[in-house]
Scaffold this active site. Sequence first.
Site, PDB file in Angstrom:
ATOM      1  N   ALA A  66       0.862  -1.172   0.000  1.00  0.00           N
ATOM      2  CA  ALA A  66       0.000   0.000   0.000  1.00  0.00           C
ATOM      3  C   ALA A  66       0.901   1.225   0.000  1.00  0.00           C
ATOM      4  CB  ALA A  66      -0.882  -0.010   1.232  1.00  0.00           C
ATOM      5  N   GLY A 109       0.602  -4.895   0.821  1.00  0.00           N
ATOM      6  CA  GLY A 109      -0.574  -4.927  -0.049  1.00  0.00           C
ATOM      7  C   GLY A 109      -0.312  -5.604  -1.383  1.00  0.00           C
ATOM      8  N   GLU A 112      -0.772  -9.132  -0.685  1.00  0.00           N
ATOM      9  CA  GLU A 112      -2.209  -9.306  -0.425  1.00  0.00           C
ATOM     10  C   GLU A 112      -3.027  -9.246  -1.721  1.00  0.00           C
ATOM     11  OE1 GLU A 112      -1.659  -6.202   2.567  1.00  0.00           O
ATOM     12  OE2 GLU A 112      -2.856  -7.422   3.935  1.00  0.00           O
ATOM     13  N   GLU A 132       4.586  -5.031   7.200  1.00  0.00           N
ATOM     14  CA  GLU A 132       3.883  -3.943   7.895  1.00  0.00           C
ATOM     15  C   GLU A 132       4.350  -3.753   9.330  1.00  0.00           C
ATOM     16  OE1 GLU A 132       2.447  -6.326   6.065  1.00  0.00           O
ATOM     17  OE2 GLU A 132       0.983  -5.429   4.713  1.00  0.00           O
TER      18      GLU A 132
HETATM   19  N1  CAA Z   1       4.639   3.239  -0.595  1.00  0.00           N
HETATM   20  C1  CAA Z   1       5.051   4.399  -1.148  1.00  0.00           C
HETATM   21  N2  CAA Z   1       6.191   4.521  -1.843  1.00  0.00           N
HETATM   22  C2  CAA Z   1       6.957   3.427  -1.994  1.00  0.00           C
HETATM   23  C3  CAA Z   1       6.586   2.174  -1.450  1.00  0.00           C
HETATM   24  C4  CAA Z   1       5.367   2.115  -0.731  1.00  0.00           C
HETATM   25  N3  CAA Z   1       4.905   0.958  -0.215  1.00  0.00           N
HETATM   26  N4  CAA Z   1       7.560   1.283  -1.735  1.00  0.00           N
HETATM   27  C5  CAA Z   1       8.479   1.940  -2.451  1.00  0.00           C
HETATM   28  N5  CAA Z   1       8.129   3.250  -2.608  1.00  0.00           N
HETATM   29  C6  CAA Z   1       8.866   4.285  -3.311  1.00  0.00           C
HETATM   30  C7  CAA Z   1      10.066   4.753  -2.499  1.00  0.00           C
HETATM   31  O1  CAA Z   1       9.672   5.683  -1.520  1.00  0.00           O
HETATM   32  C8  CAA Z   1      10.937   5.336  -3.582  1.00  0.00           C
HETATM   33  O2  CAA Z   1      10.443   6.621  -3.916  1.00  0.00           O
HETATM   34  P1  CAA Z   1      11.459   7.898  -3.957  1.00  0.00           P
HETATM   35  O3  CAA Z   1      12.407   7.562  -5.080  1.00  0.00           O
HETATM   36  O4  CAA Z   1      10.549   9.039  -4.253  1.00  0.00           O
HETATM   37  O5  CAA Z   1      12.149   7.938  -2.632  1.00  0.00           O
HETATM   38  C9  CAA Z   1      10.670   4.435  -4.781  1.00  0.00           C
HETATM   39  O6  CAA Z   1       9.444   3.762  -4.494  1.00  0.00           O
HETATM   40  C10 CAA Z   1      11.742   3.358  -4.956  1.00  0.00           C
HETATM   41  O7  CAA Z   1      11.872   2.649  -3.728  1.00  0.00           O
HETATM   42  P2  CAA Z   1      13.287   2.467  -2.965  1.00  0.00           P
HETATM   43  O8  CAA Z   1      14.208   3.589  -3.287  1.00  0.00           O
HETATM   44  O9  CAA Z   1      12.986   2.225  -1.517  1.00  0.00           O
HETATM   45  O10 CAA Z   1      13.803   1.122  -3.678  1.00  0.00           O
HETATM   46  P3  CAA Z   1      14.794   0.025  -3.070  1.00  0.00           P
HETATM   47  O11 CAA Z   1      15.159  -0.852  -4.209  1.00  0.00           O
HETATM   48  O12 CAA Z   1      15.888   0.664  -2.296  1.00  0.00           O
HETATM   49  O13 CAA Z   1      13.904  -0.796  -2.019  1.00  0.00           O
HETATM   50  C11 CAA Z   1      11.910  -1.944  -1.246  1.00  0.00           C
HETATM   51  C12 CAA Z   1      12.810  -1.562  -2.463  1.00  0.00           C
HETATM   52  C13 CAA Z   1      12.677  -2.919  -0.337  1.00  0.00           C
HETATM   53  C14 CAA Z   1      10.693  -2.640  -1.814  1.00  0.00           C
HETATM   54  C15 CAA Z   1      11.543  -0.664  -0.462  1.00  0.00           C
HETATM   55  O14 CAA Z   1      11.036   0.303  -1.366  1.00  0.00           O
HETATM   56  C16 CAA Z   1      10.499  -0.896   0.605  1.00  0.00           C
HETATM   57  O15 CAA Z   1      10.827  -1.416   1.673  1.00  0.00           O
HETATM   58  N6  CAA Z   1       9.253  -0.479   0.335  1.00  0.00           N
HETATM   59  C17 CAA Z   1       8.164  -0.541   1.305  1.00  0.00           C
HETATM   60  C18 CAA Z   1       7.709  -1.974   1.508  1.00  0.00           C
HETATM   61  C19 CAA Z   1       6.601  -1.975   2.550  1.00  0.00           C
HETATM   62  O16 CAA Z   1       6.806  -1.665   3.702  1.00  0.00           O
HETATM   63  N7  CAA Z   1       5.398  -2.394   2.130  1.00  0.00           N
HETATM   64  C20 CAA Z   1       4.241  -2.437   2.998  1.00  0.00           C
HETATM   65  C21 CAA Z   1       3.443  -1.169   2.870  1.00  0.00           C
HETATM   66  S1  CAA Z   1       2.129  -1.025   4.071  1.00  0.00           S
HETATM   67  C22 CAA Z   1       0.907  -2.013   3.468  1.00  0.00           C
HETATM   68  O17 CAA Z   1       1.012  -2.609   2.431  1.00  0.00           O
HETATM   69  C23 CAA Z   1      -0.325  -2.093   4.316  1.00  0.00           C
HETATM   70  C24 CAA Z   1      -1.255  -3.152   3.900  1.00  0.00           C
HETATM   71  O18 CAA Z   1      -1.278  -4.245   4.383  1.00  0.00           O
HETATM   72  C25 CAA Z   1      -2.281  -2.894   2.891  1.00  0.00           C
END
Ligand code: CAA
Length: 258
Positions: A66, A109, A112, A132
């Site tokens: 998400a 998400g 999911e 999460e």
């Molecule tokens: N939401 C918003 N933006 C996101 C995102 C997310 N879930 N995941 C990645 N992005 C964005 C980053 O912020 C980044 O944007 P900027 O360049 O503007 O900073 C861009 O995508 C590229 O990401 P990274 O620079 O972080 O890429 P990476 O290769 O270094 O890392 C990753 C990849 C490990 C997937 C890392 O992006 C990450 O940990 N993302 C979040 C994963 C996460 O926590 N997901 C769960 C979200 S909460 C949820 O999903 C709730 C639910 O149950 C519904």
Amino acid sequence: MTDYETILVETRGRVGWITLNRPEALNALNSQVMRDIVAAASVFDADEAIGAIVVTGSERAFAAGADIKEMESKSGLEMVMDDHFGQWSRFAEVRTPVIAAVSGYALGGGCELAMMCDIILAADTAKFGQPEINLGVIPGMGGSQRLIRAVGYYKAAELILTGRMMDATEAERSGLVSRVVPAADLLAEAEKTAATIASKSLPSLYAAKAALDTAMETPLAEGLRFEKHVFAALFDTADQKEGMAAFREKRAAEFEGR
Ligand code: CAA
């Protein structure tokens, strides 16, 4: 066709394709993505010319979860009043079989969303997880319920409580993934599988998906009763007569979707 902001939509034969297209955010699922996917899936679902749907992302990410930036400042009450992820249940309820073709990250998400589909094909580069807990929350699009049903309590608990990712091999071994294929073959395999499904009789596809869903949601006796009735009802379709006549006549069935 409707214009979509965050996805690409295409029809190939009897297969509808939905490709997430927010590369700048690793296909993070914001409200617009939810609206777009639900709208596109509903259009395909209402179309008798479509017998299967494929949902896919990019090589790097199916979806990284998400959209954290969209949610960050919300209060608990706002999440409830918005019903922030509410529309996803409409995607989970489409009657047409849906294949998730997953390459790269399927996190939160994203994992999911894949679990709302009927078949998960994974590239050998795929990574699944429910991270999460690292954000001070828990899965919010069904992960705490569907992951247990897919992989059992202990694997699901470890993934959800630690937030660690698992690779495609572990995901297949655990029962989350239907099949792992080399990354370069993912879309071709998804197309082949979807076309195979879409060549079947629509009433039997809808019935099979409804029976599978019922198995996930009800006790055994109720599920068996449902199966018995739906199995019998299919004997009033032209496609059942055609399918069984084709077997007897040693030829391929030609289904009409009736
Ligand atoms: N939401 C918003 N933006 C996101 C995102 C997310 N879930 N995941 C990645 N992005 C964005 C980053 O912020 C980044 O944007 P900027 O360049 O503007 O900073 C861009 O995508 C590229 O990401 P990274 O620079 O972080 O890429 P990476 O290769 O270094 O890392 C990753 C990849 C490990 C997937 C890392 O992006 C990450 O940990 N993302 C979040 C994963 C996460 O926590 N997901 C769960 C979200 S909460 C949820 O999903 C709730 C639910 O149950 C519904």
